[in-house]
Motif scaffolding. Structure first.
Motif, PDB file in Angstrom:
ATOM      1  N   VAL A 159      57.780   1.519  91.353  1.00 28.36           N
ATOM      2  CA  VAL A 159      56.721   0.442  91.619  1.00 28.36           C
ATOM      3  C   VAL A 159      56.262   0.288  92.903  1.00 28.36           C
ATOM      4  N   PRO A 160      57.189   0.700  94.019  1.00 25.45           N
ATOM      5  CA  PRO A 160      56.918   0.705  95.287  1.00 25.45           C
ATOM      6  C   PRO A 160      55.763   1.926  95.737  1.00 25.45           C
ATOM      7  N   ILE A 161      55.802   3.058  94.869  1.00 25.30           N
ATOM      8  CA  ILE A 161      55.250   4.026  95.261  1.00 25.30           C
ATOM      9  C   ILE A 161      54.036   4.369  94.573  1.00 25.30           C
ATOM     10  N   SER A 162      53.608   3.535  93.532  1.00 26.53           N
ATOM     11  CA  SER A 162      52.561   3.828  92.518  1.00 26.53           C
ATOM     12  C   SER A 162      51.569   2.575  92.504  1.00 26.53           C
ATOM     13  N   SER A 163      50.462   2.843  92.170  1.00 28.92           N
ATOM     14  CA  SER A 163      49.263   2.001  92.069  1.00 28.92           C
ATOM     15  C   SER A 163      49.589   1.293  90.480  1.00 28.92           C
ATOM     16  N   MET A 164      49.096  -0.200  90.595  1.00 26.60           N
ATOM     17  CA  MET A 164      49.376  -0.547  89.542  1.00 26.60           C
ATOM     18  C   MET A 164      48.554   0.176  88.266  1.00 26.60           C
ATOM     19  N   ARG A 165      47.117   0.553  88.299  1.00 27.07           N
ATOM     20  CA  ARG A 165      46.882   1.403  87.388  1.00 27.07           C
ATOM     21  C   ARG A 165      47.642   2.760  86.936  1.00 27.07           C
ATOM     22  N   ALA A 166      48.198   3.187  87.928  1.00 27.60           N
ATOM     23  CA  ALA A 166      49.047   4.408  87.612  1.00 27.60           C
ATOM     24  C   ALA A 166      50.442   3.793  86.899  1.00 27.60           C
ATOM     25  N   ILE A 167      51.059   2.815  87.054  1.00 32.75           N
ATOM     26  CA  ILE A 167      52.220   2.372  86.498  1.00 32.75           C
ATOM     27  C   ILE A 167      51.558   1.751  85.009  1.00 32.75           C
ATOM     28  N   ALA A 168      50.540   1.377  84.883  1.00 34.05           N
ATOM     29  CA  ALA A 168      50.028   0.923  83.673  1.00 34.05           C
ATOM     30  C   ALA A 168      49.991   2.054  82.695  1.00 34.05           C
ATOM     31  N   ALA A 169      49.332   3.178  83.170  1.00 34.26           N
ATOM     32  CA  ALA A 169      49.096   4.469  82.211  1.00 34.26           C
ATOM     33  C   ALA A 169      50.410   4.940  81.933  1.00 34.26           C
ATOM     34  N   GLU A 170      51.326   4.925  82.800  1.00 33.83           N
ATOM     35  CA  GLU A 170      52.819   5.404  82.325  1.00 33.83           C
ATOM     36  C   GLU A 170      53.423   4.567  81.382  1.00 33.83           C
ATOM     37  N   ALA A 171      53.327   3.186  81.466  1.00 36.31           N
ATOM     38  CA  ALA A 171      53.995   2.407  80.637  1.00 36.31           C
ATOM     39  C   ALA A 171      52.875   2.345  79.044  1.00 36.31           C
ATOM     40  N   GLY A 172      51.862   2.705  79.193  1.00 37.61           N
ATOM     41  CA  GLY A 172      50.984   2.859  78.087  1.00 37.61           C
ATOM     42  C   GLY A 172      50.428   1.315  77.568  1.00 37.61           C
ATOM     43  N   VAL A 173      49.868   0.748  78.747  1.00 40.66           N
ATOM     44  CA  VAL A 173      49.444  -0.486  78.729  1.00 40.66           C
ATOM     45  C   VAL A 173      47.957  -0.585  79.443  1.00 40.66           C
ATOM     46  N   GLN A 174      47.322  -1.905  79.390  1.00 42.60           N
ATOM     47  CA  GLN A 174      46.188  -1.856  80.544  1.00 42.60           C
ATOM     48  C   GLN A 174      46.614  -2.500  81.859  1.00 42.60           C
ATOM     49  N   PRO A 175      46.008  -2.127  82.786  1.00 40.57           N
ATOM     50  CA  PRO A 175      46.646  -2.731  84.181  1.00 40.57           C
ATOM     51  C   PRO A 175      46.575  -4.127  84.247  1.00 40.57           C
ATOM     52  N   ALA A 176      45.803  -5.023  83.408  1.00 38.90           N
ATOM     53  CA  ALA A 176      45.667  -6.394  83.443  1.00 38.90           C
ATOM     54  C   ALA A 176      46.860  -6.754  82.755  1.00 38.90           C
ATOM     55  N   THR A 177      47.593  -6.187  82.253  1.00 33.51           N
ATOM     56  CA  THR A 177      48.985  -6.450  81.275  1.00 33.51           C
ATOM     57  C   THR A 177      49.684  -6.839  82.402  1.00 33.51           C
ATOM     58  N   VAL A 186      49.328  -8.002  85.544  1.00 30.83           N
ATOM     59  CA  VAL A 186      48.780  -9.106  86.195  1.00 30.83           C
ATOM     60  C   VAL A 186      49.238 -10.389  85.228  1.00 30.83           C
ATOM     61  N   ARG A 187      48.804 -10.167  84.093  1.00 32.99           N
ATOM     62  CA  ARG A 187      49.298 -11.339  83.280  1.00 32.99           C
ATOM     63  C   ARG A 187      50.803 -11.689  83.134  1.00 32.99           C
ATOM     64  N   LEU A 188      51.622 -10.443  83.039  1.00 31.12           N
ATOM     65  CA  LEU A 188      53.026 -10.850  82.922  1.00 31.12           C
ATOM     66  C   LEU A 188      53.459 -11.263  84.150  1.00 31.12           C
ATOM     67  N   ALA A 189      53.041 -10.904  85.370  1.00 31.47           N
ATOM     68  CA  ALA A 189      53.596 -11.379  86.757  1.00 31.47           C
ATOM     69  C   ALA A 189      53.179 -12.877  86.628  1.00 31.47           C
ATOM     70  N   GLN A 190      51.936 -13.446  86.061  1.00 29.16           N
ATOM     71  CA  GLN A 190      51.773 -14.683  86.082  1.00 29.16           C
ATOM     72  C   GLN A 190      52.525 -15.558  85.024  1.00 29.16           C
ATOM     73  N   HIS A 191      52.691 -14.733  83.865  1.00 28.66           N
ATOM     74  CA  HIS A 191      53.599 -15.509  82.919  1.00 28.66           C
ATOM     75  C   HIS A 191      54.956 -15.824  83.328  1.00 28.66           C
ATOM     76  N   LEU A 192      55.417 -15.174  84.407  1.00 26.95           N
ATOM     77  CA  LEU A 192      56.829 -15.212  85.008  1.00 26.95           C
ATOM     78  C   LEU A 192      56.632 -16.073  86.122  1.00 26.95           C
ATOM     79  N   GLY A 193      55.373 -16.580  86.372  1.00 24.42           N
ATOM     80  CA  GLY A 193      55.406 -17.499  87.599  1.00 24.42           C
ATOM     81  C   GLY A 193      54.754 -17.144  88.809  1.00 24.42           C
ATOM     82  N   PHE A 194      54.535 -15.916  89.053  1.00 24.99           N
ATOM     83  CA  PHE A 194      53.962 -15.390  89.995  1.00 24.99           C
ATOM     84  C   PHE A 194      52.602 -15.665  90.326  1.00 24.99           C
ATOM     85  N   ASP A 195      51.798 -15.472  91.227  1.00 19.23           N
ATOM     86  CA  ASP A 195      50.454 -15.607  91.520  1.00 19.23           C
ATOM     87  C   ASP A 195      49.725 -14.634  90.865  1.00 19.23           C
ATOM     88  N   GLY A 196      50.308 -13.240  91.057  1.00 15.79           N
ATOM     89  CA  GLY A 196      49.673 -12.376  90.448  1.00 15.79           C
ATOM     90  C   GLY A 196      50.640 -10.923  90.601  1.00 15.79           C
TER      91      GLY A 196
END
Length: 312
Positions: free
Chosen positions: A43-61, A63-73
């Motif tokens: 997480v600290p060394i990769s972009s959100m887009r790269a992390i999303a690609a490895e996780a097999g989801v869209q980058p926006a996922t 963002v929405r997960l962070a907001q679901h947990l209470g973070f601004d983004g």
């Protein structure tokens, strides 16, 4: 995120919240949460887009997960990883995919061995505390039952084979010829059931886990994620990495885990284990299980030179 739940302030609090809420998340959120739990060093060394690609989801996922947990983004959630996670092992998945695409045999050999070394390093880095907990669980069991199916069968067999050399109350659950249900009748509340599986998880492994719970037995999961179906219902969990540049997952680190467990269990049992090993070796030699030192290949039951160490 409800008002009753405080915003996580540390990575440990975030991990605890993700595990608690995991079963209630959508499949996309589960995929994102699983990646955060299993690969915090990325997480600290990769972009959100790269992390999303490895996780097999869209980058926006994310963002929405962070907001679901209470973070601004995403950036608010990522800050927890930046505060507590330092640079870990270099990622190798992209290089492995490149080797496969190019089909360069000269690169395949060193790449395969490098990935196996990384599997071992990653597994070792997260296994110290969990291995100790696993040994405590196994050492106090009345009987140990071991289950691993398909790709995980060699791991299960290795553990049962070498552990049984000094502990007779270790049994391998095979499920051959439709006998799985019959074997599971033997489980009791005094037992520990070791269940081994990684994604995609074997249905038989889940059946064994549920049967162990129904019998009141304790469960030790050897798996690839803290939110795998096995780990979510286990008393103790040991994770191992199974990455591979080949088409099939690697079991190298899984074998290393069970060999380490047996070594630790042997040390825990002490002289009693040594006596049991001596007896097992005598019986193996006496029944002609090993080739005699003369090299004749005879299965004669005569006892060979005790100075020759068997290749058990």
């Amino acid at each position: 995120m409800t008002q009753a739940t405080a915003l996580p302030q540390t990575l440990d609090q975030l991990n605890a919240l993700l595990r608690e809420r995991y079963s209630q998340l959508s499949p996309q959120f589960q995929a994102g949460a699983r990646f955060l739990l299993d690969h915090p060093q990325r997480v600290p060394i990769s972009s959100m887009r790269a992390i999303a690609a490895e996780a097999g989801v869209q980058p926006a996922t994310f963002v929405r997960l962070a907001q679901h947990l209470g973070f601004d983004g995403w950036h608010g959630l990522r800050e927890l990883f930046l505060e507590s996670i330092r640079l870990g092992p270099q990622p190798y998945a992209s290089r492995a995919r490149q080797v496969i695409r190019e089909g360069d045999a000269a690169r395949m050999v060193p790449e395969m061995f490098r990935v196996q070394h990384n599997n071992l390093d990653l597994t070792e880095a997260g296994a110290n505390d969990s291995l100790s907990a696993a040994v405590d669980l196994l050492a106090n069991a009345g009987t140990v039952h071991v289950a691993g199916f398909r790709a995980c069968f060699p791991i299960a067999f290795t553990f049962q084979y070498i552990y049984r050399l000094f502990r007779p109350t270790v049994h391998l659950i095979r499920g051959e010829a439709g006998t799985l249900e019959m074997e599971l009748r033997a489980l009791s509340a005094r037992d520990v059931v070791v269940v081994i599986s990684f994604a995609p998880y074997s249905n038989e492994a889940l059946i064994v886990t549920r049967a162990a719970r129904a019998a009141g037995a304790r469960v030790l999961a050897l798996t690839d994620s803290t939110v795998s179906p096995l780990a979510l219902d286990a008393d103790a969990t040991v994770l191992f990495s199974h990455e591979s540049p080949s088409f099939f997952p690697s079991i190298t680190a899984g074998i290393a885990v069970v060999e380490t467990l047996v070594e630790m269990l042997l040390a825990r049992k002490g002289r009693g284990a040594v006596r049991a090993l001596e007896l097992a070796e005598d019986q193996l030699h006496g029944t002609g299980a090993y080739v005699s030192p003369s090299g004749s290949g005879s299965t004669n039951a005569s006892k060979p030179d005790p100075r020759v160490k068997p290749d058990a």
